[in-house]
Motif scaffolding. Structure first.
Motif, mmCIF file in Angstrom:
data_model
loop_
_atom_site.group_PDB
_atom_site.id
_atom_site.type_symbol
_atom_site.label_atom_id
_atom_site.label_comp_id
_atom_site.label_asym_id
_atom_site.label_seq_id
_atom_site.Cartn_x
_atom_site.Cartn_y
_atom_site.Cartn_z
ATOM 1 N N GLN A 150 0.812 -1.215 0.000
ATOM 2 C CA GLN A 150 0.000 0.000 0.000
ATOM 3 C C GLN A 150 0.847 1.268 0.000
ATOM 4 O O GLN A 150 0.355 2.368 0.182
ATOM 5 C CB GLN A 150 -0.957 -0.015 1.201
ATOM 6 N N GLY A 151 2.133 1.080 -0.219
ATOM 7 C CA GLY A 151 3.030 2.231 -0.270
ATOM 8 C C GLY A 151 3.755 2.402 1.039
ATOM 9 O O GLY A 151 3.240 2.059 2.100
ATOM 10 N N GLY A 152 4.980 2.883 0.949
ATOM 11 C CA GLY A 152 5.758 3.104 2.155
ATOM 12 C C GLY A 152 6.527 4.397 2.023
ATOM 13 O O GLY A 152 6.291 5.174 1.097
ATOM 14 N N ALA A 153 7.459 4.601 2.947
ATOM 15 C CA ALA A 153 8.237 5.833 2.934
ATOM 16 C C ALA A 153 9.035 5.944 1.635
ATOM 17 O O ALA A 153 9.225 7.027 1.111
ATOM 18 C CB ALA A 153 9.164 5.862 4.139
ATOM 19 N N ALA A 154 9.489 4.798 1.103
ATOM 20 C CA ALA A 154 10.404 4.849 -0.032
ATOM 21 C C ALA A 154 9.779 4.455 -1.369
ATOM 22 O O ALA A 154 10.372 4.695 -2.412
ATOM 23 C CB ALA A 154 11.611 3.965 0.254
ATOM 24 N N GLY A 155 8.624 3.843 -1.366
ATOM 25 C CA GLY A 155 8.064 3.362 -2.631
ATOM 26 C C GLY A 155 6.569 3.618 -2.723
ATOM 27 O O GLY A 155 5.879 3.665 -1.709
ATOM 28 N N PRO A 156 6.072 3.780 -3.938
ATOM 29 C CA PRO A 156 4.646 4.072 -4.127
ATOM 30 C C PRO A 156 3.750 2.864 -3.868
ATOM 31 O O PRO A 156 4.209 1.722 -3.842
ATOM 32 C CB PRO A 156 4.557 4.487 -5.595
ATOM 33 N N ARG A 157 2.470 3.125 -3.706
ATOM 34 C CA ARG A 157 1.477 2.062 -3.560
ATOM 35 C C ARG A 157 1.363 1.299 -4.875
ATOM 36 O O ARG A 157 1.361 1.900 -5.947
ATOM 37 C CB ARG A 157 0.118 2.689 -3.217
ATOM 38 N N LEU A 158 1.304 -0.034 -4.771
ATOM 39 C CA LEU A 158 1.094 -0.871 -5.952
ATOM 40 C C LEU A 158 -0.276 -1.548 -5.881
ATOM 41 O O LEU A 158 -0.844 -1.936 -6.889
ATOM 42 C CB LEU A 158 2.188 -1.943 -6.063
ATOM 43 N N ALA A 159 -0.798 -1.704 -4.658
ATOM 44 C CA ALA A 159 -2.094 -2.365 -4.464
ATOM 45 C C ALA A 159 -3.220 -1.525 -5.054
ATOM 46 O O ALA A 159 -3.134 -0.297 -5.076
ATOM 47 C CB ALA A 159 -2.344 -2.575 -2.968
ATOM 48 N N ALA A 160 -4.259 -2.223 -5.536
ATOM 49 C CA ALA A 160 -5.478 -1.591 -6.027
ATOM 50 C C ALA A 160 -5.202 -0.551 -7.107
ATOM 51 O O ALA A 160 -5.866 0.466 -7.178
ATOM 52 C CB ALA A 160 -6.268 -0.974 -4.872
ATOM 53 N N LEU A 181 -2.269 -2.419 -12.142
ATOM 54 C CA LEU A 181 -1.154 -2.244 -13.078
ATOM 55 C C LEU A 181 -1.100 -3.448 -14.005
ATOM 56 O O LEU A 181 -1.164 -4.575 -13.539
ATOM 57 C CB LEU A 181 0.168 -2.128 -12.312
ATOM 58 N N PRO A 182 -0.995 -3.238 -15.306
ATOM 59 C CA PRO A 182 -0.907 -4.387 -16.213
ATOM 60 C C PRO A 182 0.397 -5.161 -16.011
ATOM 61 O O PRO A 182 1.426 -4.561 -15.673
ATOM 62 C CB PRO A 182 -0.941 -3.762 -17.620
ATOM 63 N N TRP A 183 0.320 -6.471 -16.200
ATOM 64 C CA TRP A 183 1.473 -7.347 -15.998
ATOM 65 C C TRP A 183 2.679 -6.890 -16.814
ATOM 66 O O TRP A 183 3.803 -6.875 -16.308
ATOM 67 C CB TRP A 183 1.097 -8.792 -16.339
ATOM 68 N N THR A 184 2.473 -6.519 -18.049
ATOM 69 C CA THR A 184 3.596 -6.138 -18.918
ATOM 70 C C THR A 184 4.396 -4.982 -18.308
ATOM 71 O O THR A 184 5.621 -5.059 -18.212
ATOM 72 C CB THR A 184 3.122 -5.719 -20.331
ATOM 73 N N GLY A 185 3.701 -3.945 -17.885
ATOM 74 C CA GLY A 185 4.389 -2.798 -17.312
ATOM 75 C C GLY A 185 5.003 -3.137 -15.969
ATOM 76 O O GLY A 185 6.132 -2.753 -15.662
ATOM 77 N N PHE A 186 4.262 -3.901 -15.174
ATOM 78 C CA PHE A 186 4.706 -4.296 -13.842
ATOM 79 C C PHE A 186 6.027 -5.070 -13.925
ATOM 80 O O PHE A 186 7.027 -4.717 -13.299
ATOM 81 C CB PHE A 186 3.622 -5.159 -13.194
ATOM 82 N N SER A 187 6.021 -6.114 -14.759
ATOM 83 C CA SER A 187 7.214 -6.957 -14.849
ATOM 84 C C SER A 187 8.362 -6.198 -15.516
ATOM 85 O O SER A 187 9.519 -6.320 -15.106
ATOM 86 C CB SER A 187 6.898 -8.244 -15.614
ATOM 87 N N ALA A 188 8.046 -5.389 -16.518
ATOM 88 C CA ALA A 188 9.111 -4.630 -17.198
ATOM 89 C C ALA A 188 9.776 -3.666 -16.223
ATOM 90 O O ALA A 188 10.994 -3.499 -16.247
ATOM 91 C CB ALA A 188 8.528 -3.869 -18.385
ATOM 92 N N TYR A 189 8.983 -3.080 -15.329
ATOM 93 C CA TYR A 189 9.564 -2.106 -14.407
ATOM 94 C C TYR A 189 10.540 -2.761 -13.434
ATOM 95 O O TYR A 189 11.589 -2.217 -13.135
ATOM 96 C CB TYR A 189 8.489 -1.337 -13.634
ATOM 97 N N VAL A 190 10.176 -3.947 -12.967
ATOM 98 C CA VAL A 190 11.035 -4.667 -12.023
ATOM 99 C C VAL A 190 12.370 -5.042 -12.689
ATOM 100 O O VAL A 190 13.420 -5.005 -12.054
ATOM 101 C CB VAL A 190 10.295 -5.917 -11.487
ATOM 102 N N ARG A 191 12.322 -5.349 -13.975
ATOM 103 C CA ARG A 191 13.541 -5.720 -14.709
ATOM 104 C C ARG A 191 14.365 -4.503 -15.114
ATOM 105 O O ARG A 191 15.578 -4.583 -15.231
ATOM 106 C CB ARG A 191 13.180 -6.509 -15.984
ATOM 107 N N ARG A 192 13.682 -3.392 -15.349
ATOM 108 C CA ARG A 192 14.400 -2.181 -15.771
ATOM 109 C C ARG A 192 13.812 -0.950 -15.107
ATOM 110 O O ARG A 192 13.155 -0.133 -15.745
ATOM 111 C CB ARG A 192 14.299 -2.016 -17.295
ATOM 112 N N PRO A 193 14.045 -0.792 -13.803
ATOM 113 C CA PRO A 193 13.481 0.375 -13.122
ATOM 114 C C PRO A 193 14.136 1.652 -13.641
ATOM 115 O O PRO A 193 15.319 1.642 -14.008
ATOM 116 C CB PRO A 193 13.814 0.122 -11.654
ATOM 117 N N ALA A 194 13.376 2.719 -13.668
ATOM 118 C CA ALA A 194 13.878 3.937 -14.295
ATOM 119 C C ALA A 194 14.503 4.898 -13.302
ATOM 120 O O ALA A 194 15.251 5.788 -13.683
ATOM 121 C CB ALA A 194 12.733 4.624 -15.039
ATOM 122 N N ASN A 195 14.186 4.731 -12.028
ATOM 123 C CA ASN A 195 14.588 5.784 -11.110
ATOM 124 C C ASN A 195 15.281 5.219 -9.872
ATOM 125 O O ASN A 195 16.408 4.742 -9.963
ATOM 126 C CB ASN A 195 13.341 6.613 -10.774
#
Ligand code: HEC
Length: 120
Positions: free
Chosen positions: A56-66, A69-83
């Motif tokens: 649900q989000g924390g001090a360092a990362g955004p909320r992902l629940a609810a 997010l589409p699987w394609t974007g979700f998995s791509a981000y984990v493999r190649r995070p931008a920030n």
């Protein structure tokens, strides 16, 4: 009787084919994952440290629940995070485990709208 059974068989076939042609929602294109296994991987690889135990989000990362997010974007981000997020390779986090994580995140509710104690 034979005709009725044939009709039922045809009806079944038509329904099955029509069902197969319905475009799948984004999350159904993800490899099969299990939310309970995902909860374990979520904790063991440390996603919780930034995104919170419930995603649900924390001090360092955004909320992902609810967020649906589409699987394609979700998995791509984990493999190649931008920030700021660390990168997780296939070796550190196999796609099968990432699919479990995805199922877990999809199963988490949105956080409460407000925290009454803080608003008083
Ligand atoms: C060290 C902190 C940290 C850890 C650990 C972490 N993340 Fe992140 N994550 C972030 C931050 C910060 C962002 C926001 C974008 C950025 O800065 O990279 C983010 C963004 C994301 C996004 C993109 C969200 C969007 O809005 O599109 C996804 C998906 C994601 N994280 C999944 C995960 C998963 C799954 C794990 C565990 C395998 C994980 N994160 C571990 C910090 C982290």
């Amino acid at each position: 009787m034979k005709t009725m059974m044939a009709a039922a068989a045809v009806l079944f076939l038509v329904t099955a084919v029509a069902g197969a042609q319905t475009p799948a929602p984004a999350q159904q294109t993800a490899p099969a994952g299990n939310a309970d296994s995902g909860a374990k991987v979520w904790k063991s690889v440390g996603c919780w440290q930034c995104h919170g135990y419930e995603a649900q989000g924390g001090a360092a990362g955004p909320r992902l629940a609810a967020r649906n997010l589409p699987w394609t974007g979700f998995s791509a981000y984990v493999r190649r995070p931008a920030n700021q997020m660390p990168l997780y390779t296939e070796k550190a986090l196999p796609t099968a485990d990432l699919a479990h994580i995805y199922a877990y995140v999809q199963s988490r509710p949105a956080p409460p709208q407000n925290i009454p104690l803080l608003l008083k």
